[in-house]
Design a protein around this motif. Structure first.
Motif, mmCIF file in Angstrom:
data_model
loop_
_atom_site.group_PDB
_atom_site.id
_atom_site.type_symbol
_atom_site.label_atom_id
_atom_site.label_comp_id
_atom_site.label_asym_id
_atom_site.label_seq_id
_atom_site.Cartn_x
_atom_site.Cartn_y
_atom_site.Cartn_z
ATOM 1 N N MET A 162 0.788 -1.207 -0.037
ATOM 2 C CA MET A 162 0.128 0.037 0.136
ATOM 3 C C MET A 162 0.956 1.299 -0.007
ATOM 4 N N PRO A 163 0.532 2.473 -0.665
ATOM 5 C CA PRO A 163 1.257 3.462 -0.675
ATOM 6 C C PRO A 163 1.205 4.263 0.699
ATOM 7 N N GLU A 164 2.212 5.099 0.916
ATOM 8 C CA GLU A 164 2.480 5.715 2.462
ATOM 9 C C GLU A 164 1.432 6.541 2.219
ATOM 10 N N ILE A 165 1.046 6.825 3.569
ATOM 11 C CA ILE A 165 -0.204 8.027 3.629
ATOM 12 C C ILE A 165 0.574 9.082 4.783
ATOM 13 N N LEU A 166 1.300 8.717 5.793
ATOM 14 C CA LEU A 166 1.977 9.378 6.727
ATOM 15 C C LEU A 166 3.193 9.006 6.763
ATOM 16 N N GLY A 167 4.200 9.859 6.732
ATOM 17 C CA GLY A 167 5.702 9.620 7.008
ATOM 18 C C GLY A 167 6.414 10.743 7.775
ATOM 19 N N ALA A 168 7.548 10.381 8.224
ATOM 20 C CA ALA A 168 8.515 11.328 8.804
ATOM 21 C C ALA A 168 9.881 10.882 8.566
ATOM 22 N N SER A 169 10.743 11.775 8.262
ATOM 23 C CA SER A 169 12.285 11.674 7.947
ATOM 24 C C SER A 169 12.912 12.557 8.948
ATOM 25 N N ARG A 170 13.844 11.834 9.911
ATOM 26 C CA ARG A 170 14.767 12.464 10.547
ATOM 27 C C ARG A 170 14.185 13.675 11.481
ATOM 28 N N LEU A 171 12.804 13.192 11.830
ATOM 29 C CA LEU A 171 12.021 14.097 12.670
ATOM 30 C C LEU A 171 12.629 14.678 14.056
ATOM 31 N N THR A 172 12.959 15.923 14.487
ATOM 32 C CA THR A 172 13.303 16.133 15.816
ATOM 33 C C THR A 172 12.409 17.249 16.389
ATOM 34 N N VAL A 173 12.140 16.887 17.585
ATOM 35 C CA VAL A 173 11.161 18.141 18.516
ATOM 36 C C VAL A 173 12.033 18.318 19.775
ATOM 37 N N GLU A 174 12.108 19.933 19.918
ATOM 38 C CA GLU A 174 12.638 20.294 20.942
ATOM 39 C C GLU A 174 11.489 21.025 21.804
ATOM 40 N N LEU A 175 11.619 20.548 23.140
ATOM 41 C CA LEU A 175 10.652 21.287 23.841
ATOM 42 C C LEU A 175 11.307 22.108 24.975
ATOM 43 N N GLY A 176 10.720 23.187 25.176
ATOM 44 C CA GLY A 176 11.349 24.273 26.081
ATOM 45 C C GLY A 176 12.411 25.173 25.785
ATOM 46 N N ALA A 177 12.680 25.119 24.246
ATOM 47 C CA ALA A 177 13.679 25.854 23.733
ATOM 48 C C ALA A 177 13.304 27.390 23.701
ATOM 49 N N ARG A 178 13.952 28.378 24.110
ATOM 50 C CA ARG A 178 13.850 29.602 23.937
ATOM 51 C C ARG A 178 14.890 30.506 23.180
ATOM 52 N N ARG A 179 14.494 31.359 22.697
ATOM 53 C CA ARG A 179 15.366 32.518 21.840
ATOM 54 C C ARG A 179 15.344 33.897 22.092
ATOM 55 N N GLY A 180 16.300 34.288 22.608
ATOM 56 C CA GLY A 180 16.176 35.704 23.021
ATOM 57 C C GLY A 180 16.858 36.568 22.041
ATOM 58 N N LEU A 181 17.350 38.059 22.429
ATOM 59 C CA LEU A 181 17.857 38.760 21.185
ATOM 60 C C LEU A 181 19.306 38.417 21.078
ATOM 61 N N LEU A 182 20.051 37.837 22.009
ATOM 62 C CA LEU A 182 21.389 37.500 21.715
ATOM 63 C C LEU A 182 21.798 36.154 22.222
ATOM 64 N N ARG A 183 20.818 35.546 22.773
ATOM 65 C CA ARG A 183 21.082 34.119 23.117
ATOM 66 C C ARG A 183 20.138 33.082 22.797
ATOM 67 N N HIS A 184 20.461 31.937 22.458
ATOM 68 C CA HIS A 184 19.337 30.586 22.545
ATOM 69 C C HIS A 184 19.606 29.891 23.458
ATOM 70 N N TRP A 185 18.262 29.369 24.373
ATOM 71 C CA TRP A 185 18.494 28.390 25.151
ATOM 72 C C TRP A 185 17.870 27.131 24.738
ATOM 73 N N PRO A 186 18.681 26.072 24.487
ATOM 74 C CA PRO A 186 18.144 24.971 23.999
ATOM 75 C C PRO A 186 17.154 24.280 24.788
ATOM 76 N N GLY A 187 16.283 23.530 24.304
ATOM 77 C CA GLY A 187 15.502 22.572 25.226
ATOM 78 C C GLY A 187 15.891 21.230 25.149
ATOM 79 N N VAL A 188 15.014 20.381 25.446
ATOM 80 C CA VAL A 188 15.449 19.019 25.164
ATOM 81 C C VAL A 188 14.660 18.357 24.044
ATOM 82 N N ARG A 189 15.151 17.441 23.699
ATOM 83 C CA ARG A 189 14.921 16.618 22.338
ATOM 84 C C ARG A 189 14.048 15.635 22.828
ATOM 85 N N ALA A 190 12.740 15.778 22.792
ATOM 86 C CA ALA A 190 11.694 14.837 23.200
ATOM 87 C C ALA A 190 11.717 13.674 22.090
ATOM 88 N N VAL A 191 11.728 14.213 20.734
ATOM 89 C CA VAL A 191 11.984 13.474 19.491
ATOM 90 C C VAL A 191 13.239 13.440 18.938
#
Length: 332
Positions: free
Chosen positions: A1-30
């Motif tokens: 059967m053909p693909e209906i839903l797919g993902a490639s190298r999918l990455t999700v960060e939770l809690g990441a924030r960006r300021g004017l001069l700084r980036h606060w990384p989150g956690v990679r839940a995926v």
């Protein structure tokens, strides 16, 4: 059967924030997940709490924005949008909540809740809404008179049927089921699972099935992905994973599952999964794995094909692969 839903190298960060001069990384839940779900199949996702199952589902749905990678729906790339745009582009995907009762307004009758979804999606004619609601309630095994009830007047099984009716009204192609049998006794579980199978055939649905209950997964899923700390460590057909699991984590999950015939479950995994803020180097499972060797702590394993349709990310799968066996997880 053909693909209906797919993902490639999918990455999700939770809690990441960006300021004017700084980036606060989150956690990679995926973290770098690859999936391909064929039209009409039931695809299971299993793993311990906190492994990223629900975050992955919310991202595929469009409620959570991906940090990197690609999401495909019916051959179109639908990633890289804002959450509002993503939900519009992914209207063919709908989500059944883990607690359907909590998703119902206690002050509204069931019919009003169901009608609201139709109105939001452009069906303005009240008579047509009532007719479609009555038809859909009948499809999930409820009398149309249930439209006049309040949520507190429904049993757990009836609430799940209402949750299914709520999304079937929107004519989805893909349905994400988050722990659809949690909290139900065995007889009600069996009835809900039969209904899901019937609806899948009747409406041509594709299921993404998230569950801790391995007996349910084996019964209803065609293929299964096993997640650990945001990554898929093994995937294959349900028969492959239950009869000949290759990854030590998959084998540990199966061994620890309860048995209906009174046999004792196997030993539980030692310790808890590490924090996503301190993911181990190399193989993420190696601190809890009895088969770990120095290479496991230093080198991250890449997915390898171990059989047609079955992939595993483990350095030692060749040495430790068990002989095919009869499944030990009973169907409910």
């Amino acid at each position: 059967m053909p693909e209906i839903l797919g993902a490639s190298r999918l990455t999700v960060e939770l809690g990441a924030r960006r300021g004017l001069l700084r980036h606060w990384p989150g956690v990679r839940a995926v973290d770098g997940v690859d999936l391909s779900v064929a039209a009409g199949e039931s695809f299971g996702i299993v793993g311990e709490s906190g492994c990223g199952k629900t975050t992955l589902a919310r991202t595929l749905l469009g409620l959570q924005r991906e940090a990197a990678g690609e999401v495909r729906l019916e051959g179109r790339v639908v990633s890289g949008r804002t959450p509002a745009e993503a939900r519009r582009d992914r209207a063919a995907i709908q989500y059944v909540h883990q607690d359907p009762g909590a998703a119902l307004d206690p002050w509204w009758r069931v019919g009003a809740t169901l009608a609201e979804g139709l109105a939001i999606h452009g069906l303005r004619d009240a008579a047509e809404r009532r007719a479609r609601i009555a038809e859909t309630l009948a499809a999930v095994g409820l009398d149309p008179a249930f439209a006049g009830r309040y949520p507190h007047e429904l049993s757990g099984g009836q609430q799940r049927r209402i949750g299914l009716a709520r999304i079937l009204l929107l004519r989805p192609r893909v349905v994400i089921l988050d722990e659809p049998t949690a909290g139900l006794d065995l007889s009600v579980q069996a009835a809900v699972l039969r209904l899901l199978q019937e609806l899948r055939g009747r409406f041509g649905l594709t299921y993404l099935f998230i569950s801790h209950d391995l007996s349910v997964v084996r019964r209803v899923c065609d293929r299964v992905a096993v997640m650990y700390l945001g990554r898929v460590v093994e995937q294959g057909t349900a028969r492959q994973l239950f009869e000949a699991p290759r990854h030590p984590y998959t084998r540990a999950l199966l061994a620890a599952a309860p048995h209906l015939d009174g046999r004792a479950a196997g030993p539980s995994l030692p310790g808890d999964p590490p924090s996503l803020r301190a993911v181990p180097a190399g193989c993420r499972f190696h601190p809890r794995c009895a088969l770990a060797e120095p290479r496991c702590a230093a080198e991250e394993p890449l997915p390898e094909t171990v059989a047609p349709g079955q992939d595993v990310a483990c350095h030692r799968w060749r040495e430790t692969a068990p002989a095919p066996r009869q499944p030990s997880i009973e169907t409910a």
